[in-house]
Each structure stands twice: as C-alpha cells, then as structure tokens.
Motif scaffolding. Structure first.
Motif, PDB file in Angstrom:
ATOM      1  N   ARG A 178      56.483 -11.257  26.433  1.00  0.00           N
ATOM      2  CA  ARG A 178      57.511 -12.304  26.340  1.00  0.00           C
ATOM      3  C   ARG A 178      58.863 -11.715  25.972  1.00  0.00           C
ATOM      4  NH1 ARG A 178      54.038 -16.920  23.081  1.00  0.00           N
ATOM      5  NH2 ARG A 178      52.674 -17.460  24.835  1.00  0.00           N
ATOM      6  N   LEU A 179      58.869 -10.803  25.014  1.00  0.00           N
ATOM      7  CA  LEU A 179      60.136 -10.204  24.592  1.00  0.00           C
ATOM      8  C   LEU A 179      60.748  -9.346  25.693  1.00  0.00           C
ATOM      9  CD1 LEU A 179      59.206  -9.279  20.924  1.00  0.00           C
ATOM     10  CD2 LEU A 179      60.780 -11.080  21.673  1.00  0.00           C
ATOM     11  N   LEU A 180      59.919  -8.597  26.399  1.00  0.00           N
ATOM     12  CA  LEU A 180      60.443  -7.790  27.506  1.00  0.00           C
ATOM     13  C   LEU A 180      60.997  -8.693  28.615  1.00  0.00           C
ATOM     14  CD1 LEU A 180      57.774  -4.946  27.663  1.00  0.00           C
ATOM     15  CD2 LEU A 180      60.160  -4.756  26.898  1.00  0.00           C
ATOM     16  N   GLU A 181      60.325  -9.802  28.873  1.00  0.00           N
ATOM     17  CA  GLU A 181      60.826 -10.754  29.870  1.00  0.00           C
ATOM     18  C   GLU A 181      62.148 -11.364  29.407  1.00  0.00           C
ATOM     19  OE1 GLU A 181      61.039 -12.657  33.419  1.00  0.00           O
ATOM     20  OE2 GLU A 181      59.549 -11.145  32.867  1.00  0.00           O
ATOM     21  N   ARG A 182      62.218 -11.735  28.139  1.00  0.00           N
ATOM     22  CA  ARG A 182      63.457 -12.292  27.592  1.00  0.00           C
ATOM     23  C   ARG A 182      64.592 -11.280  27.703  1.00  0.00           C
ATOM     24  NH1 ARG A 182      64.091 -13.612  21.250  1.00  0.00           N
ATOM     25  NH2 ARG A 182      64.158 -11.336  21.162  1.00  0.00           N
ATOM     26  N   GLY A 183      64.265 -10.012  27.495  1.00  0.00           N
ATOM     27  CA  GLY A 183      65.270  -8.962  27.545  1.00  0.00           C
ATOM     28  C   GLY A 183      65.956  -8.824  28.887  1.00  0.00           C
ATOM     29  N   LYS A 184      65.337  -9.307  29.935  1.00  0.00           N
ATOM     30  CA  LYS A 184      65.936  -9.223  31.268  1.00  0.00           C
ATOM     31  C   LYS A 184      67.197 -10.072  31.392  1.00  0.00           C
ATOM     32  CE  LYS A 184      61.525  -8.307  33.571  1.00  0.00           C
ATOM     33  NZ  LYS A 184      60.512  -8.842  34.500  1.00  0.00           N
ATOM     34  N   THR A 185      67.299 -11.131  30.553  1.00  0.00           N
ATOM     35  CA  THR A 185      68.446 -12.038  30.667  1.00  0.00           C
ATOM     36  C   THR A 185      69.167 -12.292  29.349  1.00  0.00           C
ATOM     37  OG1 THR A 185      66.993 -13.953  30.360  1.00  0.00           O
ATOM     38  CG2 THR A 185      67.446 -13.258  32.633  1.00  0.00           C
ATOM     39  N   CYS A 211      50.374 -15.227  17.595  1.00  0.00           N
ATOM     40  CA  CYS A 211      50.415 -14.720  18.948  1.00  0.00           C
ATOM     41  C   CYS A 211      50.128 -13.224  18.911  1.00  0.00           C
ATOM     42  CB  CYS A 211      51.806 -14.983  19.522  1.00  0.00           C
ATOM     43  SG  CYS A 211      51.994 -14.534  21.231  1.00  0.00           S
ATOM     44  N   GLY A 212      49.279 -12.758  19.800  1.00  0.00           N
ATOM     45  CA  GLY A 212      48.929 -11.352  19.836  1.00  0.00           C
ATOM     46  C   GLY A 212      50.101 -10.468  20.254  1.00  0.00           C
TER      47      GLY A 212
END
Length: 101
Positions: free
Chosen positions: A49-56, A41-42
C-alpha cells in the motif's frame, strides 16, 4: 479549560512508552480515554500500500528502505504501547487487511 465534555480522536499517539508517560503526566485523569483503536495490517500488505501510495503522493519516505525503517521503529517503539494498552483492556483491534471495496 475548553476541553471539558468534548469527544476527541487522537491519531497516531502515543507512539512510544515515553509518549504514554508524557500523556499520563500532563493529561492524566483530566481525560477519560475509553479505548485505543489499532488498525491491524501485516507488513507485506502495508508495504504494498505504501509503495503504491508513493507513486502519486510525492512523499520521499514512501520507498522500500524508509518503509522497512518505519516497520522496525513500530516494532521497537509502538508495539510495546499496544501490548500495554491491551493488558489494561483498553485496546480494540480492527482488521485492516481487506481492501477498501
């Protein structure tokens, strides 16, 4: 004892050539490793994805600065392991760029 004949998935290991050397010294021929999977994955996709995961997630390391450090660590330490495994014919790549849908 107790490992014989079993099938195992080892996640996230080896992460460095030192890890791989340790595996070979301790386990060596006691285990038959069929192949290693690499979910390719680039960086831009992974960062998003990691920044989105970090939201929750509540994880303190899901921030831009930590993510960039993890990418550098991967490039410097883990990528040489993948290159070696590929040269030995034991690496299978999976395109992980696509969404889960």
């Amino acid at each position: 004892h107790g490992w014989e004949g079993g099938k195992y998935l080892i996640d996230g290991f080896p992460r460095s050539l030192d890890n791989l050397d340790g595996w070979n010294q301790v386990v060596g021929s006691k285990a038959k490793v069929l192949f290693s999977l690499f979910f390719e994955c680039g960086e831009s996709t992974m960062q998003a994805r990691l920044l989105e995961r970090g939201k929750t997630s509540g994880r303190t390391d899901d921030n831009l600065e930590s993510i960039k450090k993890r990418f550098a660590t991967f490039t410097n330490e883990s990528l040489p392991v993948l290159q070696l495994l590929e040269q030995q014919g034991g690496l299978r790549r999976i395109d992980a760029e696509q969404t889960g849908e």
